[in-house]
Design an enzyme around this catalytic site. Structure first.
Site, PDB file in Angstrom:
ATOM      1  N   PRO A   1       0.856  -1.149  -0.006  1.00 34.36           N
ATOM      2  CA  PRO A   1      -0.011  -0.081  -0.045  1.00 34.36           C
ATOM      3  C   PRO A   1       0.911   1.296   0.017  1.00 34.36           C
ATOM      4  CG  PRO A   1       0.230  -0.904   2.422  1.00 34.36           C
ATOM      5  CD  PRO A   1       1.133  -1.718   1.425  1.00 34.36           C
TER       6      PRO A   1
ATOM      7  N   CYS B   1       2.241   4.060   9.966  1.00 31.37           N
ATOM      8  CA  CYS B   1       2.302   5.326   9.497  1.00 31.37           C
ATOM      9  C   CYS B   1       3.177   6.382  10.236  1.00 31.37           C
ATOM     10  CB  CYS B   1       1.231   6.031   8.729  1.00 31.37           C
ATOM     11  SG  CYS B   1       1.590   7.794   7.910  1.00 31.37           S
TER      12      CYS B   1
ATOM     13  N   GLY C   1       7.178  -2.295  -2.605  1.00 30.55           N
ATOM     14  CA  GLY C   1       6.542  -1.069  -2.730  1.00 30.55           C
ATOM     15  C   GLY C   1       7.147  -0.269  -3.837  1.00 30.55           C
TER      16      GLY C   1
ATOM     17  N   GLN D   1      -6.728  -0.888   3.279  1.00 27.33           N
ATOM     18  CA  GLN D   1      -6.269  -0.218   4.502  1.00 27.33           C
ATOM     19  C   GLN D   1      -6.786   0.780   5.148  1.00 27.33           C
ATOM     20  OE1 GLN D   1      -2.166   1.540   4.866  1.00 27.33           O
ATOM     21  NE2 GLN D   1      -1.444  -0.215   5.584  1.00 27.33           N
TER      22      GLN D   1
HETATM   23  C1  LIG Z   1       5.093   6.895  -1.153  1.00 27.28           C
HETATM   24  C2  LIG Z   1       4.789   5.704  -0.257  1.00 27.28           C
HETATM   25  C3  LIG Z   1       3.537   5.944   0.508  1.00 27.28           C
HETATM   26  C4  LIG Z   1       3.620   4.761   1.366  1.00 27.28           C
HETATM   27  N1  LIG Z   1       1.821   4.813   1.998  1.00 27.28           N
HETATM   28  C5  LIG Z   1       1.767   3.740   2.729  1.00 27.28           C
HETATM   29  C6  LIG Z   1       0.573   3.480   3.028  1.00 27.28           C
HETATM   30  O1  LIG Z   1      -0.468   4.127   2.823  1.00 27.28           O
HETATM   31  N2  LIG Z   1       0.183   2.597   4.006  1.00 27.28           N
HETATM   32  C7  LIG Z   1       1.253   1.659   4.639  1.00 27.28           C
HETATM   33  O2  LIG Z   1       0.904   0.835   5.278  1.00 27.28           O
HETATM   34  N3  LIG Z   1       2.421   1.821   4.085  1.00 27.28           N
HETATM   35  C8  LIG Z   1       2.833   2.934   3.336  1.00 27.28           C
HETATM   36  N4  LIG Z   1       4.059   3.000   2.732  1.00 27.28           N
HETATM   37  C9  LIG Z   1       5.041   1.924   3.232  1.00 27.28           C
HETATM   38  C10 LIG Z   1       5.080   0.771   2.144  1.00 27.28           C
HETATM   39  O3  LIG Z   1       4.062   0.013   1.969  1.00 27.28           O
HETATM   40  C11 LIG Z   1       6.344  -0.174   2.286  1.00 27.28           C
HETATM   41  O4  LIG Z   1       6.154  -0.836   3.909  1.00 27.28           O
HETATM   42  C12 LIG Z   1       7.711   0.558   2.490  1.00 27.28           C
HETATM   43  O5  LIG Z   1       7.820   1.556   1.059  1.00 27.28           O
HETATM   44  C13 LIG Z   1       9.002  -0.348   2.343  1.00 27.28           C
HETATM   45  O6  LIG Z   1       8.686  -1.275   1.307  1.00 27.28           O
HETATM   46  P1  LIG Z   1       9.608  -0.740  -0.076  1.00 27.28           P
HETATM   47  O7  LIG Z   1      11.134  -0.981   0.150  1.00 27.28           O
HETATM   48  O8  LIG Z   1       9.297  -2.051  -0.924  1.00 27.28           O
HETATM   49  O9  LIG Z   1       9.385   0.432  -0.646  1.00 27.28           O
HETATM   50  C14 LIG Z   1       4.428   3.947   1.743  1.00 27.28           C
HETATM   51  C15 LIG Z   1       5.585   4.106   1.119  1.00 27.28           C
HETATM   52  C16 LIG Z   1       5.828   5.002   0.390  1.00 27.28           C
HETATM   53  C17 LIG Z   1       7.067   4.936  -0.458  1.00 27.28           C
END
Ligand SMILES: Cc1cc2nc3c(=O)[nH]c(=O)nc-3n(C[C@H](O)[C@H](O)[C@H](O)COP(=O)(O)O)c2cc1C
Length: 353
Positions: free
Chosen positions: A24, A108, A232, A78
């Site tokens: 997400p 968050c 993500g 979510q």
């Molecule tokens: C732009 C952005 C927005 C995000 N928004 C959410 C969110 O709405 N809810 C959530 O649980 N995590 C959110 N995350 C965290 C991601 O779901 C994820 O846990 C985090 O980016 C680490 O994973 P990655 O290294 O694959 O990016 C967000 C991350 C980014 C970069």
């Protein structure tokens, strides 16, 4: 150890066809992103975090996040908030919208959210966090999952004490992004904590953080025992990475890149309306065309164009063959009318006020 990312697993009673979950992401995880993620092999996709207060106040934009397409399943929506009754009501709305799973945001790190007692701040109030999970798990028959960080402070191990309690309170799955809230996105995700969490709970754990390749996915799954990896940032404007992570080599051609971007533009305009989509899409142009795929001046020209139609024409001029790829993609897509309509949804839940 022989690890197969294409294996099926279960989150509660929901069958997830691969061990790859699309993260997400606020401002990113629109329907177009999720549908595309499913097409490229994500076994589960998730909406961005949706405000429970916004749902409670029937905020039009918030309700828009509850629109579910026919080709998104399995899908988690979510929610974030800090009031148990409002969370329960939002979960019922999520169920009525047609989602398969209710995901709760306990991760968050953004001040605007944590100062209201929601998001990662709940990790510092485990009793209340458990009350929220219990309220949601009691309100709906859908499986409830929780996504959390390792804790609020750097070096925190709070997730290891709170996690098992959330499962006792009714969570059917936990996703761990093992950075602290203070860390935001700096440093690295410490998946040794994910391994510890897996050993402490008897529900599937999803590992989130820094999974960007097939090799990394295999090593995270092997060293943690997690049920799935979540991806993500690596998938922003880059659905091909999902196929690569699943073990299929997948460098796209220019035509494929442009066709996917054109489809993404069309879907997003349909979802957000042209006005909102015009600004929203600009970051995606850079993401799709970056990674050395298109020259920088081309991206800059695209971002400067005033309308979405201008952007579409510019893209097609750069890769005329994309038209045929797009036609094929459109012919394979389901009828856009096959989505849960919010009007009927509101009526079915709030009929009689
Ligand atoms: C732009 C952005 C927005 C995000 N928004 C959410 C969110 O709405 N809810 C959530 O649980 N995590 C959110 N995350 C965290 C991601 O779901 C994820 O846990 C985090 O980016 C680490 O994973 P990655 O290294 O694959 O990016 C967000 C991350 C980014 C970069």
């Amino acid at each position: 150890m022989n690890i197969d990312l294409n294996e099926t697993w279960f989150l509660g009673d929901v069958e997830i066809p691969t061990r790859l979950v699309l993260a997400p992401m606020a401002g990113v995880s629109v329907q177009a992103f999720r549908r595309q993620g499913r097409r490229y092999g994500a076994g589960l996709v998730c909406s961005e975090m949706v405000s429970v207060a916004g749902i409670q106040h029937r905020n039009e934009r918030t309700l828009g996040y509850l629109r579910v397409g026919a080709d998104e399943h399995p899908l988690a929506i979510q929610i974030f908030g800090s009031d148990a009754a409002a969370m329960a009501e939002a979960a019922r709305m999520v169920e009525a919208a047609g989602a398969d799973i209710v995901d709760m945001n306990f991760g968050c790190p953004v001040k605007k959210v944590t100062k209201t007692g929601a998001g990662a701040s709940l990790l510092d109030d485990p009793d209340h966090a458990c009350r929220l999970v219990e309220a949601v798990a009691t309100a709906v028959p859908l499986p409830v999952s929780v996504k959390m960080r390792r804790g609020v402070e750097n070096g925190s191990r709070t997730c290891l004490t709170v996690g098992p309690r959330l499962v006792e309170a009714g969570a059917s799955s936990l996703t761990l992004h093992p950075r602290s809230a203070k860390q935001m996105y700096t440093g690295t995700a410490d998946h040794s904590l994910t391994a510890e969490l897996v050993s402490l709970v008897d529900v599937p754990v999803i590992a989130s953080g820094d999974v960007t390749s097939h090799a990394k996915a295999l090593s995270v799954l092997a060293t943690t025992g997690a049920a799935a990896v979540m991806v993500g940032r690596a998938a922003q404007g880059n659905p091909w990475v999902l196929r690569e992570i699943l073990g299929e080599a997948a460098e796209p051609s220019r035509e494929e890149i442009v066709a996917e971007l054109l489809l993404f533009i069309r879907d997003t305009v349909r979802e957000l309306g042209e006005h909102r989509a015009t600004g929203f899409l600009k970051k995606f142009y850079g993401w799709y065309l970056g990674r050395g795929r298109f020259p920088r001046p081309f991206k800059q020209e695209l971002v400067m164009l005033p309308t979405v139609s201008d952007a579409e024409a510019h893209l097609l001029a750069a890769a005329p063959g994309a038209r045929f790829v797009l036609e094929r993609l459109l012919s394979e897509a389901p009828d856009p009318e096959e989505e849960v309509l919010l009007d009927s949804l509101q009526l079915s839940i709030y009929g009689g006020g």
